[in-house]
Design a protein around this motif. Structure first.
Motif, PDB file in Angstrom:
ATOM      1  N   LYS A 192      43.692 -52.487  32.270  1.00 45.68           N
ATOM      2  CA  LYS A 192      43.641 -51.702  33.013  1.00 45.68           C
ATOM      3  C   LYS A 192      44.693 -52.603  34.443  1.00 45.68           C
ATOM      4  O   LYS A 192      45.032 -53.707  33.865  1.00 45.68           O
ATOM      5  N   THR A 193      44.784 -52.370  35.688  1.00 47.13           N
ATOM      6  CA  THR A 193      45.084 -52.486  36.549  1.00 47.13           C
ATOM      7  C   THR A 193      44.579 -53.706  37.781  1.00 47.13           C
ATOM      8  O   THR A 193      43.881 -52.999  38.097  1.00 47.13           O
ATOM      9  N   HIS A 194      44.804 -54.875  38.198  1.00 47.15           N
ATOM     10  CA  HIS A 194      43.877 -55.630  38.596  1.00 47.15           C
ATOM     11  C   HIS A 194      44.459 -56.042  39.470  1.00 47.15           C
ATOM     12  O   HIS A 194      46.023 -56.513  39.780  1.00 47.15           O
ATOM     13  N   LEU A 195      44.175 -55.873  40.657  1.00 49.86           N
ATOM     14  CA  LEU A 195      44.767 -56.677  42.157  1.00 49.86           C
ATOM     15  C   LEU A 195      43.535 -57.131  42.693  1.00 49.86           C
ATOM     16  O   LEU A 195      42.359 -57.876  42.344  1.00 49.86           O
ATOM     17  N   PHE A 196      44.345 -58.394  43.749  1.00 52.65           N
ATOM     18  CA  PHE A 196      44.240 -59.731  43.906  1.00 52.65           C
ATOM     19  C   PHE A 196      44.151 -59.576  44.966  1.00 52.65           C
ATOM     20  O   PHE A 196      45.704 -59.542  46.010  1.00 52.65           O
ATOM     21  N   VAL A 197      43.069 -59.341  45.879  1.00 49.76           N
ATOM     22  CA  VAL A 197      43.614 -59.099  47.503  1.00 49.76           C
ATOM     23  C   VAL A 197      43.026 -59.919  48.268  1.00 49.76           C
ATOM     24  O   VAL A 197      41.784 -60.693  48.266  1.00 49.76           O
ATOM     25  N   ALA A 198      43.432 -60.163  49.427  1.00 51.30           N
ATOM     26  CA  ALA A 198      42.807 -61.375  50.282  1.00 51.30           C
ATOM     27  C   ALA A 198      41.973 -60.639  51.695  1.00 51.30           C
ATOM     28  O   ALA A 198      42.692 -59.189  51.520  1.00 51.30           O
ATOM     29  N   ARG A 199      41.483 -60.366  51.764  1.00 54.32           N
ATOM     30  CA  ARG A 199      40.322 -59.349  52.593  1.00 54.32           C
ATOM     31  C   ARG A 199      39.491 -60.505  53.308  1.00 54.32           C
ATOM     32  O   ARG A 199      39.489 -61.840  52.884  1.00 54.32           O
ATOM     33  N   TRP A 200      38.720 -60.288  54.912  1.00 51.57           N
ATOM     34  CA  TRP A 200      37.709 -60.469  55.317  1.00 51.57           C
ATOM     35  C   TRP A 200      37.169 -59.551  56.540  1.00 51.57           C
ATOM     36  O   TRP A 200      37.346 -58.687  56.279  1.00 51.57           O
ATOM     37  N   GLN A 201      35.323 -59.831  56.556  1.00 49.62           N
ATOM     38  CA  GLN A 201      35.376 -59.047  57.109  1.00 49.62           C
ATOM     39  C   GLN A 201      35.628 -58.998  59.087  1.00 49.62           C
ATOM     40  O   GLN A 201      35.029 -58.103  59.585  1.00 49.62           O
ATOM     41  N   GLU A 202      35.755 -59.560  59.532  1.00 56.68           N
ATOM     42  CA  GLU A 202      36.385 -59.045  60.684  1.00 56.68           C
ATOM     43  C   GLU A 202      37.542 -57.564  60.562  1.00 56.68           C
ATOM     44  O   GLU A 202      38.101 -58.351  60.268  1.00 56.68           O
ATOM     45  N   LYS A 203      37.444 -57.308  62.009  1.00 59.63           N
ATOM     46  CA  LYS A 203      38.298 -56.036  61.704  1.00 59.63           C
ATOM     47  C   LYS A 203      39.662 -56.806  62.630  1.00 59.63           C
ATOM     48  O   LYS A 203      40.615 -56.139  62.228  1.00 59.63           O
ATOM     49  N   GLU A 224      39.208 -64.327  52.066  1.00 58.10           N
ATOM     50  CA  GLU A 224      39.074 -65.045  50.731  1.00 58.10           C
ATOM     51  C   GLU A 224      40.026 -63.906  49.953  1.00 58.10           C
ATOM     52  O   GLU A 224      39.972 -62.789  50.334  1.00 58.10           O
ATOM     53  N   ILE A 225      39.902 -64.468  48.740  1.00 56.87           N
ATOM     54  CA  ILE A 225      40.404 -63.520  47.824  1.00 56.87           C
ATOM     55  C   ILE A 225      39.305 -62.881  46.524  1.00 56.87           C
ATOM     56  O   ILE A 225      38.665 -63.119  45.936  1.00 56.87           O
ATOM     57  N   ALA A 226      39.576 -61.309  46.765  1.00 62.58           N
ATOM     58  CA  ALA A 226      38.905 -60.600  46.330  1.00 62.58           C
ATOM     59  C   ALA A 226      39.503 -59.860  44.798  1.00 62.58           C
ATOM     60  O   ALA A 226      41.078 -59.315  45.350  1.00 62.58           O
ATOM     61  N   HIS A 227      38.771 -59.932  43.669  1.00 59.35           N
ATOM     62  CA  HIS A 227      39.129 -59.367  42.674  1.00 59.35           C
ATOM     63  C   HIS A 227      38.764 -57.230  42.415  1.00 59.35           C
ATOM     64  O   HIS A 227      37.590 -56.897  42.659  1.00 59.35           O
ATOM     65  N   ASP A 282      34.897 -58.252  41.651  1.00 55.22           N
ATOM     66  CA  ASP A 282      34.085 -59.842  42.067  1.00 55.22           C
ATOM     67  C   ASP A 282      34.995 -60.637  42.972  1.00 55.22           C
ATOM     68  O   ASP A 282      36.222 -60.438  43.868  1.00 55.22           O
ATOM     69  N   ILE A 283      34.243 -61.878  44.067  1.00 59.48           N
ATOM     70  CA  ILE A 283      34.966 -62.789  44.319  1.00 59.48           C
ATOM     71  C   ILE A 283      35.629 -63.776  43.672  1.00 59.48           C
ATOM     72  O   ILE A 283      35.360 -64.828  42.870  1.00 59.48           O
ATOM     73  N   ALA A 284      37.223 -63.615  43.551  1.00 64.48           N
ATOM     74  CA  ALA A 284      37.907 -65.052  42.446  1.00 64.48           C
ATOM     75  C   ALA A 284      37.495 -66.597  43.091  1.00 64.48           C
ATOM     76  O   ALA A 284      37.813 -67.090  42.442  1.00 64.48           O
ATOM     77  N   LEU A 285      38.458 -65.846  45.235  1.00 64.04           N
ATOM     78  CA  LEU A 285      37.726 -67.390  45.473  1.00 64.04           C
ATOM     79  C   LEU A 285      37.302 -67.177  46.894  1.00 64.04           C
ATOM     80  O   LEU A 285      37.694 -66.620  47.479  1.00 64.04           O
ATOM     81  N   LYS A 286      37.104 -68.782  47.793  1.00 60.53           N
ATOM     82  CA  LYS A 286      36.385 -68.837  48.645  1.00 60.53           C
ATOM     83  C   LYS A 286      36.748 -69.777  49.831  1.00 60.53           C
ATOM     84  O   LYS A 286      36.781 -70.515  48.588  1.00 60.53           O
ATOM     85  N   GLY A 287      37.056 -70.379  50.726  1.00 61.16           N
ATOM     86  CA  GLY A 287      36.375 -71.361  51.230  1.00 61.16           C
ATOM     87  C   GLY A 287      35.537 -72.593  50.848  1.00 61.16           C
ATOM     88  O   GLY A 287      34.819 -71.432  51.012  1.00 61.16           O
ATOM     89  N   THR A 288      35.695 -73.636  50.619  1.00 64.01           N
ATOM     90  CA  THR A 288      34.779 -74.897  50.337  1.00 64.01           C
ATOM     91  C   THR A 288      33.689 -74.577  51.040  1.00 64.01           C
ATOM     92  O   THR A 288      32.830 -74.626  51.354  1.00 64.01           O
ATOM     93  N   ASP A 296      41.245 -76.880  51.108  1.00 62.95           N
ATOM     94  CA  ASP A 296      41.492 -75.657  50.976  1.00 62.95           C
ATOM     95  C   ASP A 296      39.842 -75.372  51.806  1.00 62.95           C
ATOM     96  O   ASP A 296      38.752 -74.054  51.648  1.00 62.95           O
ATOM     97  N   LYS A 297      39.350 -75.899  52.957  1.00 60.71           N
ATOM     98  CA  LYS A 297      37.436 -76.052  53.354  1.00 60.71           C
ATOM     99  C   LYS A 297      37.678 -74.304  54.087  1.00 60.71           C
ATOM    100  O   LYS A 297      36.810 -73.166  53.778  1.00 60.71           O
ATOM    101  N   TYR A 298      38.941 -73.604  54.585  1.00 58.11           N
ATOM    102  CA  TYR A 298      39.008 -72.565  55.080  1.00 58.11           C
ATOM    103  C   TYR A 298      40.003 -71.634  54.486  1.00 58.11           C
ATOM    104  O   TYR A 298      41.348 -72.065  53.615  1.00 58.11           O
ATOM    105  N   ALA A 299      39.677 -70.531  54.268  1.00 56.59           N
ATOM    106  CA  ALA A 299      40.398 -69.072  53.994  1.00 56.59           C
ATOM    107  C   ALA A 299      41.749 -69.016  52.850  1.00 56.59           C
ATOM    108  O   ALA A 299      43.031 -69.120  53.677  1.00 56.59           O
TER     109      ALA A 299
END
Length: 357
Positions: A63-74, A85-88, A102-108, A114-117
């Motif tokens: 299987k191929t896995h992608l770890f992707v930076a993403r956010w809700q704003e346009k 956040e880093i999504a899987h 799933d979500i791998a990492l979010k800001g604390t 690593d409070k943000y992003a």
């Protein structure tokens, strides 16, 4: 004569607007990657998220896995430094379709480095462990951003997690050493890419010199979790701004693939530079080749009237990452700030590298 001149001016404006303003006199040869790229389509798309940075890895089941930076704003900026956040995502094929897992990492959200992003994901496998590198920041406002960008590391036994940050808080690299050439860089350290070389761990990163030039540096550790020591000088001899590094080995060479935002290295504004080195300690411009051209070169149905320009001046590939299969570069993953299909969100693209047997 005035009519001809008017047409010429309109043509030049269209060329610039389409992102094709290049300096052919600077152009270096095409690399084995650039010569063999085939556009395969969208790897990651989500109508509810802006997609940026797609780091690939395969597991033992294929299987191929992608770890992707993403956010809700346009928007891309400032959202990437505030809300990333880093999504899987997972697929049975390197060409997709990739499905959110799933979500791998979010800001604390707390008073931490690593409070943000969490952003700039880089994924590698070391032994039986999956290693995820990323950047984050304490305050997304400018200033102090980006001088407060740091690099972190998290480890898991599976690409599905759970991810455990190394050390006390996950941070493995910063720009706070007063004897180093990037001390108090207003870029901090960013764009991590990583590999193991002769029993040591090489962590490459983008930073800014005291002269204000964006270059790639290298920090080396004897152990995976560090400590990582920044080497005494940059590893790249670039003429202009570098972004978005990814490193891999192929046929006894270490390659570093970066973007060339202003075309001062390759002659292609927004193209890619493929740096080549025997030891990974020095990457000379005279040994470099064109890593890739603009996205519009590979997408045959490209229509400048249909494109939606979300971020950036060119239809370029951002945050390139290479998937190795059988010790060969097999696929290139990258987002773009321009949606070539006319959508309102950025997407992650996949291109096959058709290497000869």
């Amino acid at each position: 004569m005035k009519y001809v001149l008017k047409l010429f001016v309109i043509f030049i404006l269209l060329v610039i607007d389409s992102g094709y303003s290049q300096d052919k006199s600077l152009q270096m040869p095409l690399s084995f990657i650039a010569q063999n790229l085939e556009y395969k389509g969208v790897a990651v798309q989500d109508d509810n998220y802006t997609i940026w940075g797609c780091a690939p890895i395969q597991d033992q089941d294929g299987k191929t896995h992608l770890f992707v930076a993403r956010w809700q704003e346009k928007n891309v900026n400032p959202a990437w430094r505030k809300s990333s956040e880093i999504a899987h995502y997972v697929s049975d094929s390197p060409e997709g379709p990739f499905v959110f897992s799933d979500i791998a990492l979010k800001g604390t959200g707390k008073d931490t480095w690593d409070k943000y992003a969490p952003h700039n994901p880089e994924i590698k496998k070391v032994g039986k462990q999956y290693v995820l590198l990323y950047i984050a920041n304490t305050d997304y406002h400018q200033p102090p951003h980006g001088g407060n960008q740091r690099i972190g590391m998290a480890i898991a036994k599976s690409p599905y997690g759970p991810w455990k940050k190394v050390g006390k808080d996950g941070m493995v690299l910063n720009a706070d050493n007063p004897i180093k050439w990037n001390y108090k860089s207003n870029m901090g350290v960013a764009n991590p890419t990583f590999m193991k070389v002769n029993g040591r761990y090489y962590l490459y990163f983008k930073t800014k010199t005291t002269e204000g030039i964006l270059k790639y540096g290298l920090a080396i550790a004897k152990k995976l979790k560090g400590p990582y020591t920044i080497q005494d000088k940059p590893v790249t001899s670039n003429k202009g701004t570098l972004e978005d590094g990814t490193v891999f080995t192929y046929q006894d060479y270490i390659y570093l693939l970066t973007t060339d935002n202003h075309g001062q290295n390759t002659g292609i504004v927004g193209g890619g530079t493929l740096w080549k080195s025997k030891d990974g300690l020095t990457f000379n411009l005279e040994d470099a080749t064109i890593g890739y051209d603009l996205l519009s070169t590979y997408y045959r149905e490209y229509d400048p009237q249909k494109v939606v320009k979300i971020y950036g001046p060119d239809p370029k590939l951002e945050r390139p990452k290479i998937l190795m299969i059988n010790n060969k570069p097999a696929y290139l993953y990258a987002p773009s700030g321009w949606n070539i299909y006319g959508g309102q969100r950025t997407v992650g693209h996949v291109l096959k590298i058709n290497m000869d047997p």
